[in-house]
Scaffold this motif. Structure first.
Motif: not given
Length: 84
Positions: A41-51, A34-39
């Motif tokens: 997932l995106a939040e967790v993934l973003y926290s793992k990268i160097k933008p 659902n939209e909340m789960e996608v958000d």
């Protein structure tokens, strides 16, 4: 995804594969979030990268717009598929 540093790649892959239904190399099939789960997932993934060095693309496909070739089969889904 395209992650430049091996440790970050491992962290991103670990999160991504925890949601995955399947996939090949850096393209994963993640279904029925659902939209909340996608958000989340995106939040967790973003926290793992160097933008400034890494990138992650998340695409949502709707069943009526999907073209299938070869052995590909139409998936029965409710909310679209996320390809990461």
């Amino acid at each position: 995804y395209d992650i430049c540093e091996p440790k970050r790649l491992y962290r991103v892959r670990k999160v991504a594969y925890s949601f995955a239904l399947g996939g090949q190399k850096s393209v994963l099939e993640i279904g029925c979030l659902n939209e909340m789960e996608v958000d989340r997932l995106a939040e967790v993934l973003y926290s793992k990268i160097k933008p400034t060095e890494d990138k992650i693309n998340i695409f949502e496909f709707f069943v009526e717009n999907v073209k299938l070739f070869g052995k590909a089969k139409r998936l029965t889904i409710e909310n679209g598929e996320i390809i990461l």
